[in-house]
Design a protein around this motif. Structure first.
Motif, short mmCIF file in Angstrom:
data_model
loop_
_atom_site.label_atom_id
_atom_site.label_comp_id
_atom_site.label_asym_id
_atom_site.label_seq_id
_atom_site.Cartn_x
_atom_site.Cartn_y
_atom_site.Cartn_z
N LEU A 33 2.13 2.75 -8.61
CA LEU A 33 1.27 1.77 -9.26
C LEU A 33 -0.07 1.75 -8.54
CD1 LEU A 33 1.15 -0.61 -11.36
CD2 LEU A 33 1.84 -2.10 -9.47
N VAL A 34 -1.14 1.98 -9.28
CA VAL A 34 -2.46 2.13 -8.66
C VAL A 34 -2.82 0.95 -7.78
CG1 VAL A 34 -4.94 2.27 -9.13
CG2 VAL A 34 -3.34 3.65 -10.47
N ASP A 35 -2.49 -0.26 -8.22
CA ASP A 35 -2.88 -1.44 -7.45
C ASP A 35 -2.12 -1.57 -6.14
OD1 ASP A 35 -4.80 -3.11 -9.32
OD2 ASP A 35 -3.22 -2.24 -10.58
N ARG A 57 -8.76 0.90 -21.47
CA ARG A 57 -9.76 1.90 -21.87
C ARG A 57 -9.14 3.01 -22.71
NH1 ARG A 57 -14.29 1.92 -18.55
NH2 ARG A 57 -14.42 4.20 -18.64
N GLY A 58 -7.84 2.87 -23.01
CA GLY A 58 -7.16 3.88 -23.81
C GLY A 58 -6.62 5.04 -23.01
N ASP A 59 -6.61 4.91 -21.69
CA ASP A 59 -6.12 5.98 -20.83
C ASP A 59 -4.68 5.70 -20.40
OD1 ASP A 59 -8.60 7.30 -20.92
OD2 ASP A 59 -9.39 5.97 -19.37
N SER A 60 -4.07 6.67 -19.77
CA SER A 60 -2.67 6.57 -19.38
C SER A 60 -2.51 6.64 -17.86
CB SER A 60 -1.87 7.70 -20.03
OG SER A 60 -0.55 7.72 -19.54
N CYS A 61 -1.50 5.94 -17.37
CA CYS A 61 -1.15 6.00 -15.94
C CYS A 61 0.23 6.61 -15.74
CB CYS A 61 -1.17 4.58 -15.35
SG CYS A 61 -2.76 3.74 -15.43
N GLN A 62 0.78 7.24 -16.79
CA GLN A 62 2.16 7.69 -16.74
C GLN A 62 2.42 8.73 -15.65
OE1 GLN A 62 3.35 8.98 -20.64
NE2 GLN A 62 3.58 6.89 -21.42
N LYS A 92 0.85 -1.20 0.00
CA LYS A 92 0.00 0.00 0.00
C LYS A 92 0.88 1.25 0.00
CE LYS A 92 -3.61 2.54 2.40
NZ LYS A 92 -4.39 2.71 3.65
N ARG A 93 1.03 1.83 -1.19
CA ARG A 93 1.81 3.06 -1.31
C ARG A 93 1.00 4.30 -0.93
NH1 ARG A 93 5.84 3.91 -4.71
NH2 ARG A 93 5.96 5.82 -3.45
N GLY A 94 -0.31 4.16 -0.90
CA GLY A 94 -1.13 5.32 -0.56
C GLY A 94 -2.59 5.08 -0.86
N PHE A 95 -3.29 6.17 -1.16
CA PHE A 95 -4.74 6.14 -1.44
C PHE A 95 -4.97 6.58 -2.89
CE2 PHE A 95 -4.33 6.70 3.06
CZ PHE A 95 -5.42 6.04 3.63
N SER A 96 -5.89 5.92 -3.57
CA SER A 96 -6.28 6.35 -4.92
C SER A 96 -7.79 6.40 -5.01
CB SER A 96 -5.69 5.43 -5.99
OG SER A 96 -6.11 4.10 -5.79
N HIS A 119 -8.94 -13.52 -9.54
CA HIS A 119 -8.96 -13.16 -10.97
C HIS A 119 -9.57 -11.77 -11.22
CE1 HIS A 119 -7.92 -17.33 -11.46
NE2 HIS A 119 -9.09 -17.74 -10.98
N VAL A 120 -9.30 -10.84 -10.32
CA VAL A 120 -9.72 -9.45 -10.54
C VAL A 120 -8.64 -8.75 -11.36
CG1 VAL A 120 -10.26 -7.24 -9.45
CG2 VAL A 120 -11.02 -9.39 -8.39
N VAL A 121 -9.05 -8.15 -12.45
CA VAL A 121 -8.10 -7.45 -13.32
C VAL A 121 -7.45 -6.30 -12.55
CG1 VAL A 121 -7.90 -6.03 -15.41
CG2 VAL A 121 -9.40 -8.03 -15.39
N PRO A 122 -6.12 -6.15 -12.60
CA PRO A 122 -5.48 -5.01 -11.95
C PRO A 122 -6.05 -3.69 -12.47
CG PRO A 122 -3.83 -6.64 -12.58
CD PRO A 122 -5.14 -7.07 -13.20
N VAL A 123 -6.15 -2.72 -11.59
CA VAL A 123 -6.76 -1.44 -11.97
C VAL A 123 -5.97 -0.78 -13.10
CG1 VAL A 123 -7.47 0.84 -11.15
CG2 VAL A 123 -7.64 -1.13 -9.63
#
Length: 504
Positions: free
Chosen positions: A241-243, A231-236, A90-94, A220-224
């Motif tokens: 890492l969101v998960d 969905r074509g969006d970016s996490c850069q 857990k790096r934090g809250f999202s 089997h939950v897909v990582p966020v």
């Protein structure tokens, strides 16, 4: 067959809180018994740690010579020392806001996202606790230091013939047993075994938060992050890492948590503001969960491959989560914070608040006696209730703001200001532990109370005047929170992306 044993203290409940307290007191020389109607390992939630929780646990480990607890305070140490005890990073809250159509979409300025970093690296990160493993580990630690554990105790009866004289009788393994002690602690959470026996009133009506939950564990939950990219969006521009976080999916009528453990097992729970509707309530919990997913299109795609985990193998549904007792102690008894009350998992306050209560209670029981101890117990009780009342407002304001993400984001800053100020004061403290989340700071509590009164009066008519009022209110929060803003809240380099807000 009847047996009788005498102890210095009896703890009802062998979960994380009860077992940790037992370990501390037993390691310090007290003769401690733990009684529980269930047996480890068992399913429970309350899984997300925080910097405050780890600060307190580290302090307890060092003060009471319990080095086996230290690895639990950092993800890297945990993985190195206890790889068989399941946890998550857990790096934090999202937070991800799903609009009025229950759809999620990113934007260049992150106007539908909020990520708040709590630590500087994965190695130093907080953790998601897989409670069946962790609770059993803490129970084993308590027993290692000579605490006696009585599991599968049935038909528990509590007698109090005189002050500092408690008798607890129960059936176990086809025999009756009676334990005697001078002091007793309720660590049974919502069951409130001792509190019910003492007829301690509930004052839940004083709380503002009103939520109910449907929850369990899934495989089997897909990582966020994978879901976002698909969905074509970016996490850069995400600071982590969101998960590796406590993920919050926000809706106008509630929110869903998503906590991922290292083996891919995922804890999911949907909280409904004001309780679930009649259709959800009359369905089975599993049917209710599926109904919720059908009404949340973007979440349905995220969970399209999810399968209910074999353990616990069922979906759970609660009534109203919130509860609050009138008092937390008497001259010869006390209750841990999670037995006295509970608000909501939104800010992951449960573990840290429990540890904070254990720290104060341990000090009282080990270092004080007589009238001094009674006086300190009264202060302990007052403090726990004040802290729960403050958490209530911090959470209730978030629920009030769910339909307007900028407003929600601003209100969460009150929690992050309280948490980081508490962490700073905790590290500087050299005597009695500070009140959790600054709940004894009159200036801060008054600020939260006044802001909450203003929040619930904001116009909700959906026109331009409403947005102007919201914008002005957000500016007011920022200005008034300045004395408690030590980490650059409201001023991230990238909108809504906070790279670091705590201390290691």
């Amino acid at each position: 067959m009847n047996s009788r044993s005498t102890y210095d203290l009896i703890i009802l409940g062998s979960g994380a809180g009860g077992s940790l307290l037992a370990g501390i007191l037993a390691r310090s020389g007290m003769c401690v018994a733990i009684i529980d109607h269930r047996k480890h390992p068992r399913f429970t939630i309350g899984e997300s740690s925080t910097p405050a929780a780890n600060l307190i646990l580290r302090s307890l480990s060092l003060k009471y010579n319990l080095p086996e607890l230290l690895p639990l305070t950092r993800f890297g140490d945990w993985q190195n020392c206890y790889p068989d005890i399941l946890c998550g990073c857990k790096r934090g809250f999202s937070y991800f806001w799903h609009d009025s159509k229950n759809e999620y979409s990113t934007a260049d300025n992150h106007q539908h996202e909020l990520l708040v970093t709590a630590n500087s690296s994965r190695e130093k990160a907080d953790t998601q606790w897989y409670r069946p493993d962790v609770d059993q580990f803490l129970s084993n630690v308590a027993q290692k230091h000579s605490a006696s554990l009585f599991e599968n105790a049935k038909q528990i009866e509590i007698e109090h013939p005189a002050q500092q004289d408690w008798l607890v009788t129960f059936n176990r393994e086809a025999k009756s047993e009676t334990l005697r002690s001078r002091f007793i602690v309720d660590a049974t959470g919502e069951n409130g075994v001792l509190l019910n026996r003492l007829n301690v009133p509930l004052i839940t009506e004083k709380l503002q938060t009103n939520s109910s939950v449907i929850y369990s564990h899934w495989d089997h939950v897909v990582p966020v992050e994978e879901w976002i990219i698909s969905r074509g969006d970016s996490c850069q521009e995400h600071p982590f890492l969101v998960d590796d976080s406590a993920v919050h999916h926000l809706y106008s009528d509630g929110w869903m948590w998503q906590l991922r453990f290292e083996n891919g097992l995922t804890s999911l729970g949907f909280l409904s503001q004001g309780g679930f509707n009649d259709e959800i309530n009359i369905a089975t919990p599993a049917q209710a969960w599926e109904s919720l997913l059908q009404s949340k299109p973007s979440i349905s795609t995220l969970l399209s491959q999810a399968k209910l985990a074999p353990f616990p193998g069922k979906v759970y549904r609660s009534g109203r989560l919130q509860r609050l007792r009138k008092t937390a102690c008497g001259p010869d008894w006390a209750a841990l914070p999670f037995s006295v009350g509970f608000i909501d998992p939104l800010h992951s306050t449960g573990i840290a608040h429990t540890f904070s209560g254990i720290e104060r209670l341990s000090q009282i029981l080990l270092e004080e006696s007589g009238t001094q101890q009674e006086s300190s117990l009264k202060k302990y009780s007052q403090g726990i209730i004040e802290e729960l009342r403050l958490i209530d407002l911090l959470v209730a304001g978030c629920y009030e703001s769910l339909s307007n993400f900028p407003l929600f984001t601003a209100w969460t800053m009150l929690y992050f200001a309280a948490a980081t100020t508490f962490e700073k004061r905790y590290q500087l403290n050299s005597g009695s532990p500070p009140a959790f989340l600054c709940a004894n700071d009159v200036k801060f509590v008054t600020l939260v109370q006044e802001l909450y009164k203003a929040l619930i009066k904001l116009p909700r008519n959906g026109n331009s005047k409403e947005q102007t009022s919201v914008d002005n209110f957000i500016n007011s929060i920022k200005q008034q929170l300045a004395p408690f803003n030590h980490v650059g809240l409201f001023e991230p380099d990238v909108p809504n992306m906070y790279r670091y807000t705590s201390v290691d």
